[in-house]
Scaffold this active site. Structure first.
Site, PDB file in Angstrom:
ATOM      1  N   ARG A 162       0.851  -1.183   0.000  1.00  0.00           N
ATOM      2  CA  ARG A 162       0.000   0.000   0.000  1.00  0.00           C
ATOM      3  C   ARG A 162       0.894   1.243   0.000  1.00  0.00           C
ATOM      4  O   ARG A 162       2.062   1.188   0.391  1.00  0.00           O
ATOM      5  CB  ARG A 162      -0.909   0.016   1.228  1.00  0.00           C
ATOM      6  N   LYS A 191      -2.131  -2.204   7.789  1.00  0.00           N
ATOM      7  CA  LYS A 191      -3.289  -1.712   8.524  1.00  0.00           C
ATOM      8  C   LYS A 191      -3.320  -2.321   9.918  1.00  0.00           C
ATOM      9  O   LYS A 191      -3.037  -3.502  10.097  1.00  0.00           O
ATOM     10  CB  LYS A 191      -4.580  -2.071   7.777  1.00  0.00           C
ATOM     11  N   HIS A 257      -2.680   1.668  -6.317  1.00  0.00           N
ATOM     12  CA  HIS A 257      -3.481   0.495  -5.961  1.00  0.00           C
ATOM     13  C   HIS A 257      -3.674  -0.422  -7.167  1.00  0.00           C
ATOM     14  O   HIS A 257      -3.849  -1.637  -7.000  1.00  0.00           O
ATOM     15  CB  HIS A 257      -4.831   0.921  -5.394  1.00  0.00           C
ATOM     16  N   ARG A 260      -0.846  -2.631  -7.085  1.00  0.00           N
ATOM     17  CA  ARG A 260      -1.087  -3.672  -6.064  1.00  0.00           C
ATOM     18  C   ARG A 260      -1.953  -4.791  -6.642  1.00  0.00           C
ATOM     19  O   ARG A 260      -1.664  -5.974  -6.446  1.00  0.00           O
ATOM     20  CB  ARG A 260      -1.761  -3.017  -4.860  1.00  0.00           C
ATOM     21  N   HIS A 283      -3.755  -9.010   3.607  1.00  0.00           N
ATOM     22  CA  HIS A 283      -5.196  -9.055   3.827  1.00  0.00           C
ATOM     23  C   HIS A 283      -5.502  -9.820   5.110  1.00  0.00           C
ATOM     24  O   HIS A 283      -4.872 -10.840   5.388  1.00  0.00           O
ATOM     25  CB  HIS A 283      -5.911  -9.747   2.663  1.00  0.00           C
ATOM     26  N   TYR A 292      -9.400 -11.749  -6.761  1.00  0.00           N
ATOM     27  CA  TYR A 292      -8.419 -12.057  -7.797  1.00  0.00           C
ATOM     28  C   TYR A 292      -8.687 -13.415  -8.423  1.00  0.00           C
ATOM     29  O   TYR A 292      -8.376 -13.637  -9.596  1.00  0.00           O
ATOM     30  CB  TYR A 292      -7.005 -11.996  -7.217  1.00  0.00           C
TER      31      TYR A 292
END
Length: 331
Positions: A162, A191, A257, A260, A283, A292
């Site tokens: 990110r 995150k 992104h 990414r 994630h 994906y």
């Protein structure tokens, strides 16, 4: 008693104490919630003709919130996703206030009863390998600035990081120049301060090794042309500028992104399993990574269609097959 009614002190406690200290949410979450109230307060202030500094908590009435959500969609041109994001911030604030002041439970229930709108999922944009390599070829690597830009783009592609993870990266987070079979590694803080490690390709290791020469462990890895840490805007601007110089990408919206997403799709096409990709991207849930898999299924479906179109046709047309009715009746 008046202080418990004033909106300002509640907002300060919510954005500083609750979001940062108690919940330990990401800095970007705090900024997003702040932006919501930066828009909401002047809107309500104009509606009820009352200065923003004198607003009470219950001035954030459900009718005003609904009008505000309509305003950001219709007048500001925001998407449904943005509208729902703003509503999430307001509901979170209402829940925070009610948890500290039970007298406002009814007000909180009214705010939280405002529903989110169903939004069509945004299509995943990604680049082919040739497009990604063309993007990496844009920076002029004969110059120090070009080499720095190339290293940043390659790092984003290699790790699927990110923007916040790349801009916060320090020299001490890199493990490069290791001997033997030990791969170069980077430690990323994602995150919720979740830590993960990603392996680095040899060319990424070489580009980063050249970039951080004569730097201390606490120094940023990626510096702008002003010799300051890259900002979020700076990374977005770099990607957009480079994409504009690739003919097949010039008309598309290419962001960090998208790089990414590209990293994840290329890993999947290379045969890497979804759980490894989940860990690679940081994630929390495998459900997030499943998007994906859907992209890959679309690719397989197109391949199947091409194979089907190339299949040989029967020697006789369908109407000449005398046994078809007998076949159907026999099932």
């Amino acid at each position: 008693m008046r202080d418990t009614c004033m909106l300002g002190p509640w907002l300060r406690r919510f954005l500083v104490d609750y979001i940062v200290t108690e919940r330990r949410l990401a800095r970007n979450t705090q900024k997003s919630y702040r932006d919501t109230f930066t828009l909401l307060l002047p809107f309500i202030s104009a509606k009820i003709r009352k200065p923003a500094d004198r607003l009470d908590v219950e001035d954030i009435a459900p009718t005003h919130v609904l009008q505000f959500l309509a305003h950001i969609e219709e007048n500001r041109g925001c998407s449904v996703q943005t509208r729902n994001q703003r509503l999430t911030a307001i509901r979170s604030f209402a829940r925070f206030v009610a948890s500290r002041d039970p007298a406002r439970l009814a007000w909180c229930a009214q705010i939280r009863a405002i529903t989110t709108k169903k939004a069509a999922p945004q299509p995943i944009t990604w680049m082919t390998r040739n497009e990604m390599e063309a993007l990496l070829a844009v920076p002029d690597r004969r110059t120090p600035r070009g080499r720095a830009e190339y290293a940043l783009l390659l790092f984003l592609y290699n790790t699927g990081a990110r923007v916040s993870e790349a801009t916060r990266l320090q020299v001490s987070d890199l493990q490069i120049g290791r001997h033997g079979d030990n791969h170069a590694l980077v430690t990323l803080c994602g995150k919720g301060d979740k830590i993960r490690q990603c392996p680095l390709w040899p060319r990424t290791e070489n580009a980063l090794g050249e970039l951080i020469q004569r730097r201390a462990n606490g120094d940023p890895v990626f510096l702008s042309r002003h010799r300051k840490r890259y900002t979020r805007f700076g990374v977005y601007r770099l990607v957009e500028r480079c994409a504009a110089r690739v003919p097949t990408l010039a008309a598309r919206s290419i962001t960090p992104h998208v790089i990414r997403h590209t990293s994840a799709c290329h890993l999947l096409q290379a045969g890497v399993d979804l759980n490894t990709i989940r860990a690679w991207l940081g994630h929390v849930s495998l459900e997030t990574t499943n998007i994906y898999a859907e992209i890959d299924l679309e690719i397989k479906a197109k391949a199947m269609a091409l194979c089907d179109a190339a299949a040989s046709r029967p020697d006789r047309p369908w109407k000449e097959d005398k046994g078809v009715m007998a076949f159907l009746n026999a099932i």
